[in-house]
Design a protein around this motif. Structure first.
Motif, PDB file in Angstrom:
ATOM      1  N   LYS A 208       8.941  -6.211  23.618  1.00 25.61           N
ATOM      2  CA  LYS A 208       9.770  -6.253  22.592  1.00 25.61           C
ATOM      3  C   LYS A 208       9.506  -7.510  21.551  1.00 25.61           C
ATOM      4  N   ALA A 209       9.088  -8.799  22.015  1.00 25.57           N
ATOM      5  CA  ALA A 209       9.060  -9.733  21.205  1.00 25.57           C
ATOM      6  C   ALA A 209       7.772  -9.613  20.250  1.00 25.57           C
ATOM      7  N   ALA A 210       6.422  -8.819  20.999  1.00 21.84           N
ATOM      8  CA  ALA A 210       5.372  -8.650  20.290  1.00 21.84           C
ATOM      9  C   ALA A 210       5.638  -7.836  19.158  1.00 21.84           C
ATOM     10  N   ALA A 211       6.487  -6.583  19.489  1.00 20.76           N
ATOM     11  CA  ALA A 211       6.826  -5.638  18.445  1.00 20.76           C
ATOM     12  C   ALA A 211       7.387  -6.251  17.318  1.00 20.76           C
ATOM     13  N   LEU A 212       8.512  -7.258  17.474  1.00 26.86           N
ATOM     14  CA  LEU A 212       9.078  -7.580  16.372  1.00 26.86           C
ATOM     15  C   LEU A 212       8.338  -8.693  15.577  1.00 26.86           C
ATOM     16  N   ASP A 213       7.227  -9.040  16.514  1.00 31.10           N
ATOM     17  CA  ASP A 213       6.373 -10.210  15.651  1.00 31.10           C
ATOM     18  C   ASP A 213       5.384  -9.282  14.869  1.00 31.10           C
ATOM     19  N   PHE A 214       4.947  -8.204  15.058  1.00 29.00           N
ATOM     20  CA  PHE A 214       4.081  -7.266  14.671  1.00 29.00           C
ATOM     21  C   PHE A 214       4.030  -7.246  12.930  1.00 29.00           C
ATOM     22  N   GLY A 215       5.102  -6.788  12.636  1.00 28.80           N
ATOM     23  CA  GLY A 215       5.345  -6.680  10.863  1.00 28.80           C
ATOM     24  C   GLY A 215       5.234  -7.803  10.307  1.00 28.80           C
ATOM     25  N   PRO A 216       5.922  -8.935  10.822  1.00 26.28           N
ATOM     26  CA  PRO A 216       5.469 -10.221  10.018  1.00 26.28           C
ATOM     27  C   PRO A 216       3.953 -10.793   9.994  1.00 26.28           C
ATOM     28  N   LYS A 217       3.553 -10.456  11.058  1.00 25.77           N
ATOM     29  CA  LYS A 217       1.772 -10.981  11.022  1.00 25.77           C
ATOM     30  C   LYS A 217       1.176  -9.825  10.083  1.00 25.77           C
ATOM     31  N   LEU A 218       1.443  -8.623  10.081  1.00 27.29           N
ATOM     32  CA  LEU A 218       0.739  -7.665   9.359  1.00 27.29           C
ATOM     33  C   LEU A 218       0.597  -8.122   7.912  1.00 27.29           C
ATOM     34  N   VAL A 219       1.813  -8.498   7.451  1.00 26.80           N
ATOM     35  CA  VAL A 219       1.954  -8.535   5.948  1.00 26.80           C
ATOM     36  C   VAL A 219       1.894 -10.077   5.514  1.00 26.80           C
ATOM     37  N   GLN A 220       1.828 -11.184   6.356  1.00 24.23           N
ATOM     38  CA  GLN A 220       1.637 -12.535   5.951  1.00 24.23           C
ATOM     39  C   GLN A 220       0.482 -12.889   5.198  1.00 24.23           C
ATOM     40  N   TYR A 221      -0.734 -12.187   5.228  1.00 21.48           N
ATOM     41  CA  TYR A 221      -2.019 -12.647   4.570  1.00 21.48           C
ATOM     42  C   TYR A 221      -2.117 -11.993   3.263  1.00 21.48           C
ATOM     43  N   THR A 222      -1.321 -10.922   2.728  1.00 22.17           N
ATOM     44  CA  THR A 222      -1.300 -10.424   1.617  1.00 22.17           C
ATOM     45  C   THR A 222      -0.760 -11.405   0.639  1.00 22.17           C
ATOM     46  N   PRO A 223      -1.291 -11.861  -0.547  1.00 22.34           N
ATOM     47  CA  PRO A 223      -0.734 -12.481  -1.483  1.00 22.34           C
ATOM     48  C   PRO A 223       0.571 -12.178  -1.830  1.00 22.34           C
ATOM     49  N   ARG A 224       1.532 -13.422  -1.745  1.00 20.61           N
ATOM     50  CA  ARG A 224       2.962 -13.131  -2.321  1.00 20.61           C
ATOM     51  C   ARG A 224       3.692 -12.582  -1.362  1.00 20.61           C
ATOM     52  N   MET A 225       3.221 -12.195  -0.286  1.00 16.68           N
ATOM     53  CA  MET A 225       3.822 -11.167   0.867  1.00 16.68           C
ATOM     54  C   MET A 225       4.418 -12.596   1.971  1.00 16.68           C
ATOM     55  N   LYS A 226       4.123 -13.744   1.952  1.00 14.19           N
ATOM     56  CA  LYS A 226       4.500 -14.688   2.988  1.00 14.19           C
ATOM     57  C   LYS A 226       6.176 -14.501   2.796  1.00 14.19           C
TER      58      LYS A 226
END
Length: 241
Positions: A208-226
């Motif tokens: 469950k923890a890995a699933a919840l962390d999936f979204g934040p990790k996926l978008v954090q490297y896109t400009p302005r998406m941090k």
């Protein structure tokens, strides 16, 4: 923001304000505020300016304190400080925090002031175009992720509209983040379901923890998406309603 938006001049000396307005009005559209506090309230109300000029020595908030706050509220608007002590060490450190476009030492000529405003307007336009291009790229990434979620039949939370209303009310009172950050986070709040889909056939249930962390990790490297990535972390705290 339009390149021809007004120039905002901030000074607590009404005589100076009237003089600057009279001097600059033939060349620019001018708006004035007689304190840092009133300037902050004016910009918080939604009005935009192509350039902000502020005197350093004022009652209440100083010029640097005012421009530091305005840098957060209107980051793409160039800020110019008028000061009689441009070589002060303390002032230089404060200037870095406010990210000023230029410092003008008083007294200054009309020609020097007009040139500074013209240069700042050009910079304002350049920054705004860059800002629009980044927003377009961010929107394209969000739409792509939405299409992926739709393909996997991952639907947004039924509580999304209620959460959005509550978040908007909070932002209006605290200015904790831009409104678009909440909109993007709500649109992408079900990204963890993609992780669960990918591991659906496994004998061991997905972490469950890995699933919840999936979204934040996926978008954090896109400009302005941090900021969106940071907002998605709150899903674990009941962000999904």
């Amino acid at each position: 923001m339009d390149k021809d938006s007004p120039v905002l001049i901030i000074d607590d000396d009404h005589t100076v304000l009237r003089g600057l307005r009279r001097t600059l009005s033939p060349d620019f559209s001018i708006e004035i505020c007689d304190s840092g506090e009133s300037a902050i309230a004016t910009i918080a109300s939604g009005l935009s300016f192509s350039v902000i000029i502020c005197d350093q020595k004022m009652e209440g908030l100083s010029g640097i304190e005012t421009l530091e706050i305005l840098q957060k509220k209107a980051p793409t608007t160039p800020r110019i400080l008028l000061t009689g002590h441009a070589n002060s060490d303390n002032l230089r450190h404060a200037i870095n925090r406010a990210q000023l476009f230029r410092i003008i030492e008083k007294p200054c000529s009309k020609e020097a002031l007009i040139k500074a405003i013209t240069d700042a307007k050009n910079e304002s336009y350049r920054l705004e175009e860059k800002h629009k291009a980044l927003e377009k790229a961010v929107l394209a990434n969000i739409k792509m992720l939405q299409e992926i979620m739709t393909t996997f039949k991952v639907l947004p939370s039924s509580h999304r509209v209620r959460i959005r209303a509550l978040a908007y009310d909070l932002i209006e009172k605290t200015n904790v983040c831009p409104f678009w950050v909440i909109d993007a986070a709500l649109m992408l709040s079900s990204l963890d379901k993609l992780f669960e889909c990918a591991h659906a056939g496994e004998k061991t249930p997905p972490d469950k923890a890995a699933a919840l962390d999936f979204g934040p990790k996926l978008v954090q490297y896109t400009p302005r998406m941090k900021p969106v990535s940071e907002a998605l972390h709150f899903k674990e705290k009941g962000f999904d309603g």
